[in-house]
Design a protein around this motif. Sequence first.
Motif, PDB file in Angstrom:
ATOM      1  N   ILE A  70       5.030  -6.168  -8.888  1.00 24.90           N
ATOM      2  CA  ILE A  70       4.142  -5.006  -8.956  1.00 24.90           C
ATOM      3  C   ILE A  70       3.828  -4.730 -10.418  1.00 24.90           C
ATOM      4  O   ILE A  70       4.699  -4.844 -11.277  1.00 24.90           O
ATOM      5  CB  ILE A  70       4.761  -3.771  -8.265  1.00 24.90           C
ATOM      6  CG1 ILE A  70       3.730  -2.632  -8.165  1.00 24.90           C
ATOM      7  CG2 ILE A  70       6.052  -3.346  -8.941  1.00 24.90           C
ATOM      8  CD1 ILE A  70       4.168  -1.499  -7.232  1.00 24.90           C
ATOM      9  N   LEU A  81      -2.704   0.086 -10.468  1.00 22.52           N
ATOM     10  CA  LEU A  81      -1.640  -0.544  -9.712  1.00 22.52           C
ATOM     11  C   LEU A  81      -2.186  -1.904  -9.291  1.00 22.52           C
ATOM     12  O   LEU A  81      -3.209  -1.969  -8.591  1.00 22.52           O
ATOM     13  CB  LEU A  81      -1.287   0.306  -8.495  1.00 22.52           C
ATOM     14  CG  LEU A  81      -0.131  -0.172  -7.650  1.00 22.52           C
ATOM     15  CD1 LEU A  81       1.169  -0.068  -8.434  1.00 22.52           C
ATOM     16  CD2 LEU A  81      -0.043   0.652  -6.378  1.00 22.52           C
ATOM     17  N   PHE A  84       0.581  -6.144  -6.495  1.00 20.44           N
ATOM     18  CA  PHE A  84       1.697  -5.669  -5.677  1.00 20.44           C
ATOM     19  C   PHE A  84       1.816  -6.630  -4.506  1.00 20.44           C
ATOM     20  O   PHE A  84       1.107  -6.510  -3.517  1.00 20.44           O
ATOM     21  CB  PHE A  84       1.439  -4.239  -5.225  1.00 20.44           C
ATOM     22  CG  PHE A  84       2.609  -3.573  -4.531  1.00 20.44           C
ATOM     23  CD1 PHE A  84       3.872  -4.145  -4.470  1.00 20.44           C
ATOM     24  CD2 PHE A  84       2.434  -2.341  -3.935  1.00 20.44           C
ATOM     25  CE1 PHE A  84       4.933  -3.525  -3.842  1.00 20.44           C
ATOM     26  CE2 PHE A  84       3.483  -1.691  -3.295  1.00 20.44           C
ATOM     27  CZ  PHE A  84       4.730  -2.289  -3.245  1.00 20.44           C
ATOM     28  N   GLY A  96       8.451  -1.979   0.571  1.00 22.42           N
ATOM     29  CA  GLY A  96       7.248  -1.700  -0.209  1.00 22.42           C
ATOM     30  C   GLY A  96       7.125  -0.221  -0.524  1.00 22.42           C
ATOM     31  O   GLY A  96       6.759   0.163  -1.640  1.00 22.42           O
ATOM     32  N   SER A  97       7.443   0.637   0.440  1.00 22.64           N
ATOM     33  CA  SER A  97       7.404   2.083   0.206  1.00 22.64           C
ATOM     34  C   SER A  97       8.403   2.488  -0.867  1.00 22.64           C
ATOM     35  O   SER A  97       8.087   3.305  -1.737  1.00 22.64           O
ATOM     36  CB  SER A  97       7.715   2.848   1.498  1.00 22.64           C
ATOM     37  OG  SER A  97       6.665   2.713   2.417  1.00 22.64           O
ATOM     38  N   LEU A 100       7.026   1.321  -4.212  1.00 24.67           N
ATOM     39  CA  LEU A 100       5.872   2.130  -4.600  1.00 24.67           C
ATOM     40  C   LEU A 100       6.311   3.523  -5.062  1.00 24.67           C
ATOM     41  O   LEU A 100       5.832   4.021  -6.079  1.00 24.67           O
ATOM     42  CB  LEU A 100       4.877   2.225  -3.443  1.00 24.67           C
ATOM     43  CG  LEU A 100       3.553   2.907  -3.754  1.00 24.67           C
ATOM     44  CD1 LEU A 100       2.816   2.242  -4.915  1.00 24.67           C
ATOM     45  CD2 LEU A 100       2.672   2.914  -2.504  1.00 24.67           C
ATOM     46  N   ARG A 101       7.245   4.138  -4.346  1.00 19.84           N
ATOM     47  CA  ARG A 101       7.760   5.457  -4.762  1.00 19.84           C
ATOM     48  C   ARG A 101       8.352   5.392  -6.166  1.00 19.84           C
ATOM     49  O   ARG A 101       8.101   6.264  -6.994  1.00 19.84           O
ATOM     50  CB  ARG A 101       8.837   5.944  -3.786  1.00 19.84           C
ATOM     51  CG  ARG A 101       8.358   6.915  -2.768  1.00 19.84           C
ATOM     52  CD  ARG A 101       9.494   7.583  -2.006  1.00 19.84           C
ATOM     53  NE  ARG A 101      10.545   6.706  -1.548  1.00 19.84           N
ATOM     54  CZ  ARG A 101      10.519   6.003  -0.422  1.00 19.84           C
ATOM     55  NH1 ARG A 101       9.461   6.071   0.361  1.00 19.84           N
ATOM     56  NH2 ARG A 101      11.529   5.249  -0.065  1.00 19.84           N
ATOM     57  N   LEU A 104       5.460   4.937  -8.706  1.00 17.43           N
ATOM     58  CA  LEU A 104       4.634   6.140  -8.806  1.00 17.43           C
ATOM     59  C   LEU A 104       5.344   7.235  -9.590  1.00 17.43           C
ATOM     60  O   LEU A 104       4.697   8.039 -10.273  1.00 17.43           O
ATOM     61  CB  LEU A 104       4.245   6.656  -7.423  1.00 17.43           C
ATOM     62  CG  LEU A 104       3.253   5.802  -6.639  1.00 17.43           C
ATOM     63  CD1 LEU A 104       3.004   6.409  -5.265  1.00 17.43           C
ATOM     64  CD2 LEU A 104       1.958   5.602  -7.390  1.00 17.43           C
ATOM     65  N   TYR A 127      -0.956   2.718   0.991  1.00 16.49           N
ATOM     66  CA  TYR A 127      -1.546   3.449  -0.130  1.00 16.49           C
ATOM     67  C   TYR A 127      -2.071   4.813   0.306  1.00 16.49           C
ATOM     68  O   TYR A 127      -1.921   5.797  -0.417  1.00 16.49           O
ATOM     69  CB  TYR A 127      -2.652   2.628  -0.784  1.00 16.49           C
ATOM     70  CG  TYR A 127      -2.173   1.312  -1.342  1.00 16.49           C
ATOM     71  CD1 TYR A 127      -1.000   1.227  -2.090  1.00 16.49           C
ATOM     72  CD2 TYR A 127      -2.884   0.142  -1.118  1.00 16.49           C
ATOM     73  CE1 TYR A 127      -0.564   0.024  -2.607  1.00 16.49           C
ATOM     74  CE2 TYR A 127      -2.451  -1.073  -1.634  1.00 16.49           C
ATOM     75  CZ  TYR A 127      -1.288  -1.128  -2.371  1.00 16.49           C
ATOM     76  OH  TYR A 127      -0.844  -2.317  -2.887  1.00 16.49           O
ATOM     77  N   TYR A 130       0.393   7.523   0.377  1.00 14.87           N
ATOM     78  CA  TYR A 130       0.813   7.995  -0.947  1.00 14.87           C
ATOM     79  C   TYR A 130      -0.332   8.631  -1.727  1.00 14.87           C
ATOM     80  O   TYR A 130      -0.299   8.709  -2.946  1.00 14.87           O
ATOM     81  CB  TYR A 130       1.478   6.859  -1.725  1.00 14.87           C
ATOM     82  CG  TYR A 130       2.872   6.623  -1.199  1.00 14.87           C
ATOM     83  CD1 TYR A 130       3.959   7.285  -1.739  1.00 14.87           C
ATOM     84  CD2 TYR A 130       3.079   5.791  -0.110  1.00 14.87           C
ATOM     85  CE1 TYR A 130       5.221   7.110  -1.219  1.00 14.87           C
ATOM     86  CE2 TYR A 130       4.343   5.608   0.418  1.00 14.87           C
ATOM     87  CZ  TYR A 130       5.407   6.269  -0.137  1.00 14.87           C
ATOM     88  OH  TYR A 130       6.662   6.111   0.388  1.00 14.87           O
TER      89      TYR A 130
END
Length: 158
Positions: A70, A81, A84, A96-97, A100-101, A104, A127, A130
């Motif tokens: 990522i 971004l 990824f 993935g979540s 990503l968290r 972010l 996405y 989020y």
Amino acid sequence: MGAPLPVVALRVAVPEDVELVAALKERVLRRDLEPLVGWDPDRSRARVAEHFSPDHTRMILLDGEVAGTITLRPDGDESWLEMFYLDEQHQGRGIGSAVLRAVLAEVPAERPLRLQVLVGSAARRLYERYGFVVEHDDGIDVWMRRAPGGSAAVTATP
């Protein structure tokens, strides 16, 4: 009962990771890209090499093994971004979540965040959860934007 989730870690990329990123891109995107625009492995690898930024890229490690990548790249007053990619065998498990968290959380609240995702990609739903919204769709790519201070997690489910 499912298998336990692997230990997820991020490490800063090094220049030599460019080949791993190119291979990940092929494994993750080739099947979706072929019907849209065809697949040229040399062109794909050249694009990764051109845009690869070790200083802004993290390698996703699962139980110590590279399973994804990522990139969070600053660009003027916003960030992008990019790249990824998570190996298909690890998708749909909340990994993935979690990644990503974590990424972010590094974005300053006042910075908008942009990304590009393939039309029809399941990643688009991630996405959207989020706080990303569609700005443009050209039939191949969908450009999305998360406003400054956008939601870090709209929903707790992956």
